[in-house]
Motif scaffolding. Structure first.
Motif, PDB file in Angstrom:
ATOM      1  N   ASN A 162     -23.788 105.324  40.864  1.00 63.80           N
ATOM      2  CA  ASN A 162     -23.311 106.246  41.891  1.00 63.80           C
ATOM      3  C   ASN A 162     -24.442 106.839  42.714  1.00 63.80           C
ATOM      4  O   ASN A 162     -24.308 107.062  43.913  1.00 63.80           O
ATOM      5  CB  ASN A 162     -22.524 107.389  41.236  1.00 63.80           C
ATOM      6  CG  ASN A 162     -21.059 107.056  41.062  1.00 63.80           C
ATOM      7  OD1 ASN A 162     -20.481 106.361  41.889  1.00 63.80           O
ATOM      8  ND2 ASN A 162     -20.461 107.524  39.999  1.00 63.80           N
TER       9      ASN A 162
ATOM     10  N   ASP B 155     -19.624 111.056  38.746  1.00 61.39           N
ATOM     11  CA  ASP B 155     -18.867 111.758  39.791  1.00 61.39           C
ATOM     12  C   ASP B 155     -17.867 112.765  39.240  1.00 61.39           C
ATOM     13  O   ASP B 155     -16.713 112.829  39.685  1.00 61.39           O
ATOM     14  CB  ASP B 155     -18.136 110.755  40.695  1.00 61.39           C
ATOM     15  CG  ASP B 155     -19.038 110.216  41.797  1.00 61.39           C
ATOM     16  OD1 ASP B 155     -20.156 110.715  41.939  1.00 61.39           O
ATOM     17  OD2 ASP B 155     -18.608 109.298  42.510  1.00 61.39           O
TER      18      ASP B 155
ATOM     19  N   LYS C 264     -25.371 104.177  45.096  1.00 62.80           N
ATOM     20  CA  LYS C 264     -24.244 103.525  45.754  1.00 62.80           C
ATOM     21  C   LYS C 264     -24.450 102.008  45.809  1.00 62.80           C
ATOM     22  O   LYS C 264     -24.136 101.345  46.804  1.00 62.80           O
ATOM     23  CB  LYS C 264     -24.032 104.086  47.172  1.00 62.80           C
ATOM     24  CG  LYS C 264     -23.884 105.597  47.234  1.00 62.80           C
ATOM     25  CD  LYS C 264     -22.730 106.102  46.382  1.00 62.80           C
ATOM     26  CE  LYS C 264     -22.599 107.605  46.443  1.00 62.80           C
ATOM     27  NZ  LYS C 264     -21.591 108.117  45.493  1.00 62.80           N
TER      28      LYS C 264
END
Length: 299
Positions: free
Chosen positions: A254, A60, A257
């Motif tokens: 990520n 991220d 998720k």
């Protein structure tokens, strides 16, 4: 909630950057010393790791920081391609002295800021990701969905579930296990890693309470460090002969998720002994029958 604001996500990015900066300096040094084989080995590793970050946004990074990673990636890719075929009658837009300067600038770069000034050097634009080296299949096996957890990202306190030290009564032996660390080639890149500790027989039946460790306390180049004590709430004498303790390493992805299994280790009942021991790492999925286990190897 934006994952990038999480302190744990930030620590993952910081650890990844430390590794990449160190490797880039090493690769540029090899390049400068006239050791093209060693330099291409390091450059290839960076192309795989930073390339994977750009493809998946694994840690991220912000969009502006990702632009900088792409610029660094383009420089490494161009120099790597040139060193792969040095006998061809062509020149490289970036010579070794410029690679040293780029590596130095990258080592001084911090998230959220521009890349330090590179006087007289124009970084080539990365045209495509298609031709970059990719992480090996041993790493990509982690994309299987079979053992992903359905719960989303949580903080360490919400996930942690350790059994308090039990009182097992007279004549019963309490098993206490301290998890110190796990060695992985890509250790700094794992986000929010933790262990699930399970005691199972060969049919998959629970022999003791399942537990979840705290997340790793810190990361180094090759290790995730835990330093956590686990108490098994079934006495050794009460475990069946085919019992084993399983240590399942989970980490957050990520892209999905979700938390995913990286690998697992096991300690069978007849292997339990006092003192330190080092366990093999096996590829997922978890295999309670313990047949045809596949060792985890990273190329």
């Amino acid at each position: 909630m934006a994952m990038a604001s999480s302190p744990l996500a930030a620590s993952g990015r910081k650890a990844a950057l430390i590794t990449w900066k160190k490797q880039f300096q090493e690769g540029a040094d090899f390049d400068n010393w006239g050791q093209p084989v060693e330099a291409t080995d390091v450059y290839e590793l960076l192309l795989k790791d930073i390339g994977e970050e750009v493809r998946t946004s694994y840690h991220d990074f912000s969009s502006s920081d990702e632009v900088i990673l792409r610029k660094v990636l383009s420089a490494i890719e161009q120099r790597y391609s040139f060193l792969q075929s040095p006998d061809e009658s062509r020149s490289c837009a970036l010579d070794v002295s410029e690679m040293k300067k780029i590596a130095t600038a990258f080592s001084k770069w911090t998230e959220g800021s521009p890349l330090p000034e590179l006087a007289g050097i124009t970084l080539p634009k990365l045209q495509t990701m298609d031709n970059l080296p990719r992480q090996s299949s041993e790493m990509e096996v982690e994309d299987d969905d079979d053992d992903d957890d359905d719960f989303g990202r949580q903080d360490g306190a919400a996930l942690q579930n350790l059994v308090a030290k039990p009182s097992l009564g007279p004549g019963k032996t309490l098993l206490s296990i301290r998890i110190e660390k796990i060695g992985l080639k890509d250790a700094p890149q794992h986000i929010d890693p933790f262990f699930r500790v399970l005691v199972k027989d060969t049919t998959g039946r629970d022999i003791a309470t399942a537990q979840v460790s705290p997340m790793a306390t810190h990361r180094t180049d090759l290790y995730l460090h835990f330093g956590v004590e686990c108490y098994i709430d079934t006495a050794i004498e009460d475990m069946p002969d085919d019992a084993a303790i399983f240590f399942e390493l989970k980490h957050y992805k990520n892209k999905k998720k979700k938390y995913s299994t990286k690998c697992f280790s096991l300690l069978e009942k007849d292997e339990i002994q006092a003192g330190e021991t080092c366990l093999e790492l096996y590829k997922k999925p978890m295999n309670f029958k313990r047949k045809k286990l596949r060792l985890l190897t990273v190329k």
